[in-house]
Design a protein around this motif. Structure first.
Motif, PDB file in Angstrom:
ATOM      1  N   GLU A 132       0.829  -1.213   0.000  1.00 41.83           N
ATOM      2  CA  GLU A 132       0.000   0.000   0.000  1.00 41.83           C
ATOM      3  C   GLU A 132       0.859   1.257   0.000  1.00 41.83           C
ATOM      4  N   ASN A 136       1.197   3.848  -3.407  1.00 44.15           N
ATOM      5  CA  ASN A 136       0.721   5.232  -3.319  1.00 44.15           C
ATOM      6  C   ASN A 136       1.849   6.247  -3.208  1.00 44.15           C
ATOM      7  N   GLY A 141       1.966   7.006  -7.965  1.00 52.10           N
ATOM      8  CA  GLY A 141       1.382   7.756  -6.857  1.00 52.10           C
ATOM      9  C   GLY A 141       2.077   9.084  -6.712  1.00 52.10           C
ATOM     10  N   ASN A 168      -2.480  12.364  -7.206  1.00 53.08           N
ATOM     11  CA  ASN A 168      -1.268  11.557  -7.104  1.00 53.08           C
ATOM     12  C   ASN A 168      -0.269  12.150  -6.124  1.00 53.08           C
ATOM     13  N   LYS A 172      -3.067  10.611  -2.536  1.00 52.62           N
ATOM     14  CA  LYS A 172      -2.909   9.159  -2.421  1.00 52.62           C
ATOM     15  C   LYS A 172      -2.198   8.735  -1.144  1.00 52.62           C
ATOM     16  N   ALA A 176      -3.801   6.421   1.613  1.00 52.12           N
ATOM     17  CA  ALA A 176      -3.109   5.201   2.026  1.00 52.12           C
ATOM     18  C   ALA A 176      -2.942   5.134   3.538  1.00 52.12           C
ATOM     19  N   TYR A 195     -10.133   4.763   1.883  1.00 52.78           N
ATOM     20  CA  TYR A 195      -9.242   5.234   0.829  1.00 52.78           C
ATOM     21  C   TYR A 195      -9.953   6.259  -0.055  1.00 52.78           C
ATOM     22  N   ILE A 199      -8.952  10.265  -0.548  1.00 49.62           N
ATOM     23  CA  ILE A 199      -8.667  10.984  -1.790  1.00 49.62           C
ATOM     24  C   ILE A 199      -9.360  12.345  -1.769  1.00 49.62           C
TER      25      ILE A 199
END
Length: 284
Positions: A132, A136, A141, A168, A172, A176, A195, A199
């Motif tokens: 993870e 990210n 990411g 990104n 992210k 995460a 998640y 975002i």
């Protein structure tokens, strides 16, 4: 968060060698403080569902802070933002030199995964956490976001592409952090929901940062401000008023989603998030 801060101070990266300041460079930006926002999100999820796992979760929270700190060190480099100030302190390339800053950032990046690999979880949980954080924080990411950000300086993007950039670069890793908390407590289905929430929270965080960049002094922000004219920031593209309006709209969405969480999770995350959800409103 004081317990986490103590954990961080007791687990600073150590490297004894003939190098006169390598170890100091590794530790300096961690010791400069910061909001510890991402670790707090992870620990909030763990506290909500299984406080007995908090001690182990400090390792994962620390790994996130290490990766985040590396990204700040590199973001401030002359080849990127060329910023002299971060967390109220001179940046590493100013205190030492550019080579030291690059290498310290590289070291904190890889050390974050070493910390995770040694965390007191099952093998399955460790692998999921490493995956993870890497997914990210890496090529698709945070690094991708930084690449887009740097390449398109002085090349205005449409607002949808700016959202992709900051999803990104910023969102992210925030997302995460929440999902990793859910992985630790064995609630991976909840992790997907967190998640998606993260975002949205991360985009709000970025819009707010862009607003604060033009409304705060460098002393107030602890970093160089009014330095985004060439960047694809929300304020640069939309103007301050429209960016404020979009922040208000996204803050409302995030608040509604926070209210939809179960009581345990809401009680842990609300005290942390209410300040951040509304921080742009006091800046203009």
């Amino acid at each position: 968060m004081q317990n986490f801060e103590n954990f961080l101070l007791n687990h600073l990266p150590i490297s004894k060698s003939i190098h006169p300041h390598y170890e100091k460079a590794l530790q300096r930006m961690l010791l400069a403080g910061g909001k510890r926002f991402r670790p707090a999100l992870l620990l909030g999820v763990v506290e909500a569902y299984n406080p007995l796992l908090l001690e182990g979760a400090y390792h994962a929270a620390y790994a996130i802070e290490l990766l985040h700190t590396y990204s700040l060190i590199h973001d401030d480099l002359p080849a990127m933002d060329n910023s002299p100030l971060r967390r109220g302190e001179p940046t590493l390339h100013v205190v030492f030199d550019e080579v030291t800053a690059i290498l310290a950032g590289d070291a904190l990046n890889t050390y974050s995964f070493e910390v995770l690999s040694n965390a007191p979880f099952s093998d399955y949980t460790r692998v999921e956490l490493i995956r993870e954080l890497a997914a990210n924080g890496g090529l698709n990411g945070m690094v991708l976001g930084q690449a887009i950000d740097c390449y398109f300086e002085n090349k205005p993007l449409c607002i949808e592409d700016v959202k992709i950039l900051h999803t990104n670069k910023t969102a992210k890793l925030i997302a995460a952090s929440l999902k990793m908390g859910a992985i630790i407590v064995g609630r991976e289905k909840l992790g997907e929901k967190l998640y998606d929430f993260g975002i949205k929270l991360g985009l709000l965080f970025q819009i707010q940062d862009d607003i604060l960049d033009v409304t705060q002094s460098s002393d107030e922000a602890g970093k160089l401000t009014n330095n985004d004219e060439a960047k694809n920031s929300f304020v640069t593209l939309l103007g301050l008023c429209e960016a404020q309006s979009q922040a208000d709209e996204l803050a409302q969405i995030v608040t509604q989603e926070l209210e939809s969480f179960d009581e345990k999770l809401k009680n842990e995350l609300s005290p942390l998030l209410i300040h951040y959800i509304n921080r742009h409103k006091d800046s203009v």
